[in-house]
Design a protein around this motif. Structure first.
Motif, PDB file in Angstrom:
ATOM      1  N   ALA A   1       2.407  13.178   2.017  1.00 37.82           N
ATOM      2  CA  ALA A   1       3.628  12.370   2.136  1.00 37.82           C
ATOM      3  C   ALA A   1       4.399  12.724   3.403  1.00 37.82           C
ATOM      4  CB  ALA A   1       4.505  12.562   0.905  1.00 37.82           C
ATOM      5  N   ILE A   2       4.475  14.003   3.724  1.00 32.69           N
ATOM      6  CA  ILE A   2       5.179  14.435   4.935  1.00 32.69           C
ATOM      7  C   ILE A   2       4.457  13.934   6.181  1.00 32.69           C
ATOM      8  CG2 ILE A   2       5.776  16.468   6.317  1.00 32.69           C
ATOM      9  CD1 ILE A   2       6.416  17.878   3.648  1.00 32.69           C
ATOM     10  N   ALA A   3       3.132  13.998   6.182  1.00 31.65           N
ATOM     11  CA  ALA A   3       2.362  13.518   7.330  1.00 31.65           C
ATOM     12  C   ALA A   3       2.554  12.016   7.528  1.00 31.65           C
ATOM     13  CB  ALA A   3       0.883  13.850   7.147  1.00 31.65           C
ATOM     14  N   ILE A   4       2.549  11.264   6.439  1.00 29.67           N
ATOM     15  CA  ILE A   4       2.764   9.813   6.540  1.00 29.67           C
ATOM     16  C   ILE A   4       4.167   9.526   7.037  1.00 29.67           C
ATOM     17  CG2 ILE A   4       2.971   7.691   5.185  1.00 29.67           C
ATOM     18  CD1 ILE A   4       0.626   8.749   3.487  1.00 29.67           C
ATOM     19  N   ARG A   5       5.157  10.250   6.511  1.00 26.86           N
ATOM     20  CA  ARG A   5       6.535  10.058   6.971  1.00 26.86           C
ATOM     21  C   ARG A   5       6.653  10.323   8.462  1.00 26.86           C
ATOM     22  NH1 ARG A   5      10.376  14.757   6.125  1.00 26.86           N
ATOM     23  NH2 ARG A   5       8.984  15.383   7.793  1.00 26.86           N
ATOM     24  N   ASP A   6       6.032  11.413   8.929  1.00 30.76           N
ATOM     25  CA  ASP A   6       6.087  11.747  10.348  1.00 30.76           C
ATOM     26  C   ASP A   6       5.460  10.643  11.204  1.00 30.76           C
ATOM     27  OD1 ASP A   6       7.357  14.097   9.665  1.00 30.76           O
ATOM     28  OD2 ASP A   6       5.567  15.360   9.953  1.00 30.76           O
TER      29      ASP A   6
ATOM     30  N   VAL B   1       0.840  -1.198   0.000  1.00 31.17           N
ATOM     31  CA  VAL B   1       0.000   0.000   0.000  1.00 31.17           C
ATOM     32  C   VAL B   1       0.874   1.247   0.000  1.00 31.17           C
ATOM     33  CG1 VAL B   1      -1.655   1.334   1.355  1.00 31.17           C
ATOM     34  CG2 VAL B   1      -1.954  -1.115   1.108  1.00 31.17           C
ATOM     35  N   LEU B   2       1.894   1.247   0.847  1.00 25.32           N
ATOM     36  CA  LEU B   2       2.795   2.396   0.920  1.00 25.32           C
ATOM     37  C   LEU B   2       3.545   2.594  -0.400  1.00 25.32           C
ATOM     38  CD1 LEU B   2       3.492   4.483   3.041  1.00 25.32           C
ATOM     39  CD2 LEU B   2       5.409   3.062   3.732  1.00 25.32           C
ATOM     40  N   GLY B   3       3.957   1.492  -1.017  1.00 21.49           N
ATOM     41  CA  GLY B   3       4.641   1.583  -2.306  1.00 21.49           C
ATOM     42  C   GLY B   3       3.736   2.138  -3.393  1.00 21.49           C
ATOM     43  N   GLN B   4       2.478   1.693  -3.403  1.00 16.97           N
ATOM     44  CA  GLN B   4       1.532   2.190  -4.399  1.00 16.97           C
ATOM     45  C   GLN B   4       1.255   3.679  -4.183  1.00 16.97           C
ATOM     46  OE1 GLN B   4      -2.188   0.088  -4.428  1.00 16.97           O
ATOM     47  NE2 GLN B   4      -2.985   1.234  -6.165  1.00 16.97           N
ATOM     48  N   MET B   5       1.100   4.078  -2.922  1.00 17.12           N
ATOM     49  CA  MET B   5       0.873   5.492  -2.629  1.00 17.12           C
ATOM     50  C   MET B   5       2.073   6.335  -3.047  1.00 17.12           C
ATOM     51  SD  MET B   5      -1.095   5.308   1.039  1.00 17.12           S
ATOM     52  CE  MET B   5      -0.980   7.072   1.283  1.00 17.12           C
ATOM     53  N   THR B   6       3.262   5.807  -2.852  1.00 15.91           N
ATOM     54  CA  THR B   6       4.477   6.528  -3.244  1.00 15.91           C
ATOM     55  C   THR B   6       4.532   6.715  -4.753  1.00 15.91           C
ATOM     56  OG1 THR B   6       5.645   5.601  -1.342  1.00 15.91           O
ATOM     57  CG2 THR B   6       6.997   6.504  -3.110  1.00 15.91           C
TER      58      THR B   6
ATOM     59  N   VAL C   1       5.207   7.436  10.400  1.00 12.89           N
ATOM     60  CA  VAL C   1       6.069   6.251  10.341  1.00 12.89           C
ATOM     61  C   VAL C   1       7.256   6.426  11.278  1.00 12.89           C
ATOM     62  CG1 VAL C   1       7.641   4.943   8.850  1.00 12.89           C
ATOM     63  CG2 VAL C   1       5.352   5.525   8.044  1.00 12.89           C
ATOM     64  N   VAL C   2       7.872   7.599  11.288  1.00 14.27           N
ATOM     65  CA  VAL C   2       9.003   7.861  12.175  1.00 14.27           C
ATOM     66  C   VAL C   2       8.570   7.799  13.634  1.00 14.27           C
ATOM     67  CG1 VAL C   2      10.648   9.644  12.912  1.00 14.27           C
ATOM     68  CG2 VAL C   2      10.337   9.164  10.487  1.00 14.27           C
ATOM     69  N   ALA C   3       7.409   8.397  13.952  1.00 13.24           N
ATOM     70  CA  ALA C   3       6.912   8.354  15.328  1.00 13.24           C
ATOM     71  C   ALA C   3       6.622   6.915  15.754  1.00 13.24           C
ATOM     72  CB  ALA C   3       5.663   9.214  15.454  1.00 13.24           C
ATOM     73  N   SER C   4       6.064   6.122  14.839  1.00 10.59           N
ATOM     74  CA  SER C   4       5.790   4.716  15.156  1.00 10.59           C
ATOM     75  C   SER C   4       7.088   3.950  15.380  1.00 10.59           C
ATOM     76  CB  SER C   4       4.999   4.065  14.024  1.00 10.59           C
ATOM     77  OG  SER C   4       3.765   4.701  13.860  1.00 10.59           O
ATOM     78  N   TYR C   5       8.069   4.190  14.560  1.00  7.68           N
ATOM     79  CA  TYR C   5       9.366   3.527  14.724  1.00  7.68           C
ATOM     80  C   TYR C   5       9.983   3.882  16.074  1.00  7.68           C
ATOM     81  CZ  TYR C   5      14.262   2.329  14.180  1.00  7.68           C
ATOM     82  OH  TYR C   5      15.519   1.826  14.376  1.00  7.68           O
ATOM     83  N   LEU C   6       9.938   5.152  16.442  1.00  6.33           N
ATOM     84  CA  LEU C   6      10.495   5.567  17.728  1.00  6.33           C
ATOM     85  C   LEU C   6       9.729   4.929  18.886  1.00  6.33           C
ATOM     86  CD1 LEU C   6      11.213   9.342  17.010  1.00  6.33           C
ATOM     87  CD2 LEU C   6      12.862   7.463  17.189  1.00  6.33           C
ATOM     88  N   GLU C   7       8.431   4.817  18.756  1.00  5.20           N
ATOM     89  CA  GLU C   7       7.624   4.181  19.799  1.00  5.20           C
ATOM     90  C   GLU C   7       7.981   2.709  19.938  1.00  5.20           C
ATOM     91  OE1 GLU C   7       4.965   4.286  22.879  1.00  5.20           O
ATOM     92  OE2 GLU C   7       5.557   5.996  21.657  1.00  5.20           O
ATOM     93  N   VAL C   8       8.132   2.022  18.829  1.00  8.34           N
ATOM     94  CA  VAL C   8       8.498   0.606  18.864  1.00  8.34           C
ATOM     95  C   VAL C   8       9.898   0.445  19.447  1.00  8.34           C
ATOM     96  CG1 VAL C   8       9.029  -1.399  17.419  1.00  8.34           C
ATOM     97  CG2 VAL C   8       6.953  -0.106  17.035  1.00  8.34           C
ATOM     98  N   SER C   9      10.811   1.333  19.095  1.00  6.77           N
ATOM     99  CA  SER C   9      12.180   1.213  19.603  1.00  6.77           C
ATOM    100  C   SER C   9      12.267   1.450  21.106  1.00  6.77           C
ATOM    101  CB  SER C   9      13.114   2.173  18.868  1.00  6.77           C
ATOM    102  OG  SER C   9      12.813   3.503  19.198  1.00  6.77           O
TER     103      SER C   9
END
Length: 113
Positions: free
Chosen positions: A94-99, A48-53, A101-109
């Motif tokens: 795209a910027i909102a999705i990136r933000d 889905v992310l690839g198609q949106m990109t 994804v980064v926030a989710s990654y930081l939460e998981v880490s």
């Protein structure tokens, strides 16, 4: 005005008072439905992310081409403005999705394993 008995007189069609008759209104046009997708929807997040990109890249390229055509005088100002607004909306999405994804990654880490 009230008649002698305290009742309102019957109201006519309005033409007796010199009022214009209402004109019938044509039914509102039905909105067009969104095009039906014929290809199956991706089943995983990466697809889905690839198609949106890919769609975002396509929109940005199209907007660039329209802007260049506007500079050359081959596109109207309205077309250029619409293309730039589409590009801006795509970039903001795209910027909102990136933000996110980064926030989710930081939460998981931060999670304890």
């Amino acid at each position: 005005m009230l008649d002698g008995v305290g009742r309102f007189p019957s109201v006519g069609t309005g033409s007796q008072y010199g009022l214009a008759q209402p004109t019938p209104v044509a039914p509102a046009p039905t909105p067009q439905t969104a095009p039906v997708r014929t290809e199956p929807l991706p089943s995983d997040f990466g697809a889905v992310l690839g198609q949106m990109t890919l769609e975002a890249i396509s929109t940005l390229r199209s907007s660039e081409q329209t802007a260049v055509a506007g500079v050359r005088g081959q596109a109207t100002a309205q077309q250029v403005v619409e293309a730039v607004m589409d590009a801006e909306q795509t970039l903001q999405t795209a910027i909102a999705i990136r933000d996110k994804v980064v926030a989710s990654y930081l939460e998981v880490s931060r999670m304890a394993i």
